[in-house]
Design an enzyme around this catalytic site. Sequence first.
Site, PDB file in Angstrom:
ATOM      1  N   GLY A 704       0.869  -1.251   0.181  1.00  0.00           N
ATOM      2  CA  GLY A 704      -0.027  -0.190   0.144  1.00  0.00           C
ATOM      3  C   GLY A 704       0.882   1.302  -0.039  1.00  0.00           C
ATOM      4  O   GLY A 704       0.419   2.420  -0.525  1.00  0.00           O
ATOM      5  N   GLU A 705       2.085   1.269   0.345  1.00  0.00           N
ATOM      6  CA  GLU A 705       2.977   2.202   0.652  1.00  0.00           C
ATOM      7  C   GLU A 705       3.383   3.012  -0.855  1.00  0.00           C
ATOM      8  O   GLU A 705       3.865   2.012  -1.453  1.00  0.00           O
ATOM      9  CB  GLU A 705       4.115   2.010   1.449  1.00  0.00           C
ATOM     10  CG  GLU A 705       4.313   2.923   2.597  1.00  0.00           C
ATOM     11  CD  GLU A 705       5.686   2.400   3.593  1.00  0.00           C
ATOM     12  OE1 GLU A 705       6.571   3.019   3.255  1.00  0.00           O
ATOM     13  OE2 GLU A 705       5.259   1.503   4.300  1.00  0.00           O
ATOM     14  N   ALA A 706       3.287   4.185  -0.909  1.00  0.00           N
ATOM     15  CA  ALA A 706       3.471   4.647  -2.447  1.00  0.00           C
ATOM     16  C   ALA A 706       5.084   4.556  -2.541  1.00  0.00           C
ATOM     17  O   ALA A 706       5.740   3.983  -3.630  1.00  0.00           O
ATOM     18  CB  ALA A 706       3.336   6.162  -2.685  1.00  0.00           C
ATOM     19  N   LYS A 708       7.158   2.200  -1.708  1.00  0.00           N
ATOM     20  CA  LYS A 708       7.459   0.786  -1.910  1.00  0.00           C
ATOM     21  C   LYS A 708       6.950   0.302  -3.378  1.00  0.00           C
ATOM     22  O   LYS A 708       7.839  -0.203  -3.974  1.00  0.00           O
ATOM     23  CB  LYS A 708       6.605  -0.294  -1.051  1.00  0.00           C
ATOM     24  CG  LYS A 708       7.022  -0.279   0.557  1.00  0.00           C
ATOM     25  CD  LYS A 708       6.391  -1.182   1.353  1.00  0.00           C
ATOM     26  CE  LYS A 708       7.067  -1.021   2.746  1.00  0.00           C
ATOM     27  NZ  LYS A 708       6.565  -2.404   3.608  1.00  0.00           N
ATOM     28  N   ILE A 709       5.835   0.742  -3.607  1.00  0.00           N
ATOM     29  CA  ILE A 709       5.261   0.717  -5.112  1.00  0.00           C
ATOM     30  C   ILE A 709       6.256   1.117  -6.052  1.00  0.00           C
ATOM     31  O   ILE A 709       6.598   0.676  -6.998  1.00  0.00           O
ATOM     32  CB  ILE A 709       3.762   1.265  -5.392  1.00  0.00           C
ATOM     33  CG1 ILE A 709       2.959   0.552  -4.486  1.00  0.00           C
ATOM     34  CG2 ILE A 709       3.406   1.210  -6.779  1.00  0.00           C
ATOM     35  CD1 ILE A 709       1.640   1.241  -4.557  1.00  0.00           C
TER      36      ILE A 709
END
Length: 1779
Positions: A704-706, A708-709
């Site tokens: 969910g973390e930006a 990480k994406i």
Amino acid sequence: MASSEADSRLSQVVALALEKIIKNASWRKHSKLAHQCKALLERLTSPSDSPLASPDSEPESSIPGPLHDGGAVEYSLVESEFILSPLINACATAFNKIVDPAVDCIQKLIAYGYLRGEADPSGGPEAQLLSKLIESVCKCHDLSDDAIELLVLKTLLSAVTSVSLRIHGDCLLQIVRTCYDIYLGSKNVVNQTTAKASLVQMLVIVFRRMEADSSAVPVQPIVVAELMEPIEKSDADGSMAQFVQGFITKIMQDIDGVLNPVTPSRVSLGGHDGAFETTAVETTNPADLLDSTDKDMLDAKYWEISMYKTALEGRKGELADGEADRDEDLEVQIGNKFKRDAFLVFRALCKLSMKTPPKEALADPLLMRGKIVALELLKILLENAGTVFRTSERFLGAIKQYLCLSLLKNSASTLMIVFQLSCSIFISLVSRFRAGLKAEIGVFFPMIVLRVLENVAQPNFQQKMIVLRFLDKLCLDSQTLVDIFINYDCDVNSSNIFERMVNGLLKTAQGVPPGVATTLLPPQESTMKLEAMRCLVAILRSMGDWMNKQLRIPDPYSTKRFEDVENSPEPGNVPMAIVNGDEPAEGSDSHSEASNEASDVLTIEQRRAYKLELQEGISLFNRKPKKGIEFLIKANKVGDSPEEIAAFLKNASDLNKTLIGDYLGEREDLSLKVMHAYVDSFDFQGMEFDEAIRAFLQGFRLPGEAQKIDRIMEKFAERYCKCNPKAFTSADTAYVLAYSVIMLNTDSHNPMVKNKMSADDFIRNNRGIDDGKDLPEEYLRSLFERISRNEIKMKEDDLSLHQKQSVNSNRILGLDNILNIVIRKRDEDQHMETSDDLIRHMQEQFKEKARKSKSVYYAATDVVILRFMIEVCWAPMLAAFSVPLDQSDDEVVIALCLEGFRYAIHVTAVMSMKTHRDAFVTSLAKFTSLHSPADIKQKNIYAIKAIVTIADEDGNYLREAWEHILTCVSRFEHLHLLGEGAPPDATFFAFPQDESEKSKQAKSTNLPILNKKGQGKIQYAAASVMRGSYDGAGIGGNSAGAVTSEQVDNLVSNLNMLEQVGSSEMNRIFTRSQKLNSEAIIDFVKALCKVSMEELRSTSDPRVFSLTKIVEIAHYNMNRIRLVWSSIWHVLSNFFVTIGCSENLSIAIFAMDSLRQLSMKFLEREELANYNFQNEFMKPFVIVMRKSSAVEIRELIIRCVSQMVLSRVNNVKSGWKSMFMVFATAAYDNHKNIVLLAFEIMEKIIRDYFPYITETETTTFTDCVNCLVAFTNSRYNKDISLNAIAFLRFCAAKLAEGDLGSSSKKKEKENGKVSPSSPHKGKDGRQENGELIDKDDHLYFWFPLLAGLSELSFDPRPEIRKNALELLFETLRNHGHLFSLPLWERVFESVLFPIFDYVRHGIDPAGGDSNEEGIVNDMDELDQDAWLYETCTLALQLVVDLFVNFYNTVHPLLRKVLSLLISFIKRPHQSLAGIGTAAFVRLMSNAGDLFSEEKWLEVGYSLKEAANATLPDFSCVVSGDNMAGTNEHALNSQGNEASAGSDTSQGGSESLRTQHIYASLSEAKCRAAVQLLLIQAMMEIYNMYRTHLSAKNTLVLYEAIHDVASHAHRINIDSPLQSKLQEFGPMIQMQDPPLLRLENEAYQFCLTLLQNLILDRPPRYEEVEVESHLVDLCQEVLMFYIETARSGQTSETSPEEQSQWLIPSVSGKRRELASRAPLIVATLQAICSLGDTLFEKNLVQFFPLLSSLISCEHGSNEVQVALSDMLSSSVGPVLLRSC
């Protein structure tokens, strides 16, 4: 070539039919047919020889046709066609009356074997003709006429069955299809059933021929009754079944009759005889045999084992001959055709089973009949599959390709019958095809079985029951379960099928958890619970059976059950004649052959452990990814490189996809590297962009973390561009587009987003992302279209909501999507059964499974695997059986639970799994409720019976668990006695109570009788009523509180219930202990002892039940081999010792009496020499005798032992040892009666049984003597002591007579010398038995006797001492002539010398350990003196006399005897030295005549040693050193008075010094006296043997005495010493020169010796220079005298101040000189007596001395007189001569 016989059979058959056809073909449209028939009929009936065909077809007439008559007639192809075509045309008319005779005729032609050849539309003209014929018959079923349908069926079945007419390929399929259509289309139930039966029969034939690879293989008619479905209810009286059966049997028999016209066929429709020989082996073509192994051939037999068969022995040869002349190529071709036929039929059935009727038919069984019958046929096929079918790659491929798909579609059917058939088919796959279908079963098992099983709350009841019955059936073949466990539960890539199955069954058996909504009705739930329990029991039973088979354990309870199963095919499961009763055997065979790798236990253990650890790591990852990865790396499940971790994340099942995404998005170093490796592992080459993202995101959920994406997508874009370099200008483009695509995906498919993005919006959003330029619009538009239409999602997202709720475990398998596809029908209307997606998906799934598990199939053979299985299932099983047992009262449930317990205990016990076994045994023991009898119900009685059964069946493996079982037996027996009203043991064994309690008991209120049988009182039962806990209620029972009448009533009825279990059943446990194996019996005995201890320990209620049983089982098992028996006895003896020493006297007495019974029994057995079993057996008596504090017990033991001796004396061997130990212990007892009793028995033994004692082995006699010696120590009664000595004398007399039991003599003669059991060792360790060669063998029996007597010489009582010594020496004197030297050596070493040991070591030994010293310490001084003066003197004299008596034998021992005497002389004790000296003189006077030169030399040296050792020592007085040369004993005796006075610390040391000085002075005085004695003794000996002694010997004596003299002189002239001594003067009373007398006597003796030597001139005189010795001696004596005299003169002329001392000094000196005078006189005379020459020679030395003598002062005038004599007689003449 028509037949000469016009009425040939073929003509008759055809003619008859033709007539009927002509008769019915009256219509115009049939005229052509009628014409044909007539023409044929004429030909057939005309007697002419003209051929049937027209003459123009001459060339073809030579080709043989398919028809042939049974006789010599052969029909050509043309003729055959001419005959058959009217029949074919007749069939095509579709007019019943014409069709009927035509079909009937065809049927007869086939049945009678007139048609030959192969029917195949693609074959030659003959084959085409036949296939046309068959086709025409097939079409007739369209007429929908019942009779014709039957006729068609009859014809088709005949065709398939026929051996001469061979139906293959399409023709066969057409026949099958026709039968199938008749079954579906016929309106007549009978016809339907017949069609179905015919189909089954055809299948049997096709597959049977395929297996045997020959059409000649015999096939039996099927049993129709088993095919009947519940649908055919109309057949109430069974008439229809009978009809159909007759129909099938008739056809089969007709064909048989053609095959074998001679033998009428005998069809047995009943049971089968189980012995059927197939002809396959003989008829199979050798070329084809090469493909299959011999094993396959053997396996083919299984196919028929359960078939209904006839005795075909007679036909076997003919069949073989008939086939043998065929052409080989043809045969091979046939072989292949058979396989092809079977394949085609199988494929057709699979396809039919997948046919989907229209939607409305889905729930209607009638409309589904086509599918159902196809499934039924498949089921029958699989259940009876032969080896070829099970192992051939082609058929396995067909199963994978067609059947699996059919299963997939049908297993989700809501129609129960379809589901049920799918299950049945699947069970066949599992039990028979599992070796080839590992991956497929791995997918289907969870899908079909576990899915239903694990749905506990809202299952479909019927479906679940089907699955439960399926599992029950699965367990029948024990190999299956084990194989499932090895191949799935031990395989990293498979689900734990076995584990999940057991847990699912447990959940089902436990029922719906409280508070959960359920769709089940209560009766349904209880039925299901019961069925689940059945399955659990079946699983355990199956494991047990498999284990028994592998370990070859005979199985007491399975044999009967198995026979039943084999002999009666279960109705319903086995709808055909080819039941395979021997399924288990077949199953196990096929697997071992299928598994190319042997079942290697080690690898399986490792694989199982590996899997468990991996699962642990995965579950840790699913909580904390980093820790999970660390754990897996540490456990070596995953490599530590990023690539390996990435591969693991990509491929491992069970990982939580969200957490994989989280882990990949982390910024830590390792996670980053792993993410890069993960992305790099994809190959996106040639993929569209959305395809690539789709493939990429299948394996994990984006975090969910930006950031990480961002990291993940950045790497993805880079990888995509690397794989597709021309796709975008830079990776940035791909990166932005990837983000866009993900946003579009969310926007399009998230229901929360109301305003959806359009294609234009998407294009607009992606403007200028390609390095400032736009991507092509159509590219973006097609991307948009694809994503809107097809969501990008992980694999897992397919799961429907229902699935997520119900079963998480499906995820483990990666099967979620399949399940979802299959189950979705319930939620959605769309009909997905034939979806292509589904099929593709399935195939992928199978491929993946097969790839991962490498499809190696393991067949279990090693029992170790069961351990892992038990580890998995024991806890669920225990829960499943315990809870219902506790809560339910339903007999069926109880029986099941108990059966489960039995099997569980059997398996865990045999596998030695202690913890698991004990868990089951203790639970079961608790359920007997014997610890709480008030609560006993009927089910507890069953539990008791189960315990008895377990003990009976698994006794060999129970080990420690016996304790629980025997505890139950003990409690049961206790209650049983209460029930009978017998008074409990406590009334006999309780501790005596005080009076008040007794009176209380007497007054207790009126007590009802428990039972009519006896006067049992409620008070006994009261203790038992109280509810106890299983562990708490010791076996004895609890102390009772208040007992209510209700409880008592309860108890009474419960005790009556117990009578259902007979005591005899319980007793069988004990009687059967003889059958237990060697290890088990020891465990059994240990447990019984423990239980007995518990019983006896109870203070309130001790019981002896188990104790009596111990006696019983010891009795039963006494005949076991010695090795085992001694192990048993090791346990029992410790037990008897503990009980024998019990505080409760009654119990101890009971125990000892039990032991006596056993011993008596044991002594009935012979024991060979030198064994020790009896001794071991009787040890408990000895130990209890020593330990017990109760007089009664000790007395009882003595009486027991005496009874044994008196009644079993012949058999007692090593047992004597223990018996004597008992008596010896008794001898020291504090109670007089015990001593007297024991002595009385000893007396009897010695008087009556002496030979028995000596005949066993020496040690026995030693024990006997030790025992008598013990009695001589009796404190109570001198008579006993004296009697004991008298018995010792009696023993000696017996020994002397050689009265040693005849048997022993014989034995020992046989053995050679002495029994090797008791080699006597001398001090140097040599075995000395060997030297007793020519003496009597039994002499070594003397030792114990003599040693015992020698010990008695220390007794404090004079009579005993005296008697013992007398007896000892009398024995030696009387019997010594029998002894050899080595024996004497031992007598002296071990018997005689020890008598004097303590004297030699000091007269008052300070607290020694040994017995003798202890006795000496106890003596007071008076006794000690008495001992010294009486016993010691006497003993020493006796030893000397003995030595002299037997001098000829014992002379080598002279040195030892001398050293004994010398040791006496050396003692610093005047009396002892006196005794020693006297004995020495006695020895010399008695034996001197016998001594040789060497012996005299020894005597001389020993005297010299004695003289040197006893030199007086005054050094202490001069030096004043503490303790110098003192001796403790002298100090004690002399210094006591001195030490008593000094208390002050200052004076302490001073007085101590004085003490020491006194002590050493007294010792010196003592030694001086001893030396005088010694000199006198030497003179005495010398005077006696002067003539015997050689010069050398005399000189040794001289040296010894000279040493004494010169030492004495040194002391005498030591003036400081003398002045010191004067200080102590009055107390020590010593003369002034202390050793004057000694010096004078010694010198005097020296002179005498030398002078005598010169006189006697004994032998070898010349060797010794006697004269020079004499001269030296004379000089020495004169010099000493002169010195002494002069020292006196100097003192006179000393200064005045000393004048006061002079007077006494002078008078003392004169006295001294006077006493020295005689010596000087003798010396002067000796000088004179030297010969003239010598005298002259030495005068030079003497003269100065003589002149000094003249000037000396003398104490008396003797010296001067002698001097003048000498001068005148000797010196004068010399002087005169020299002048």
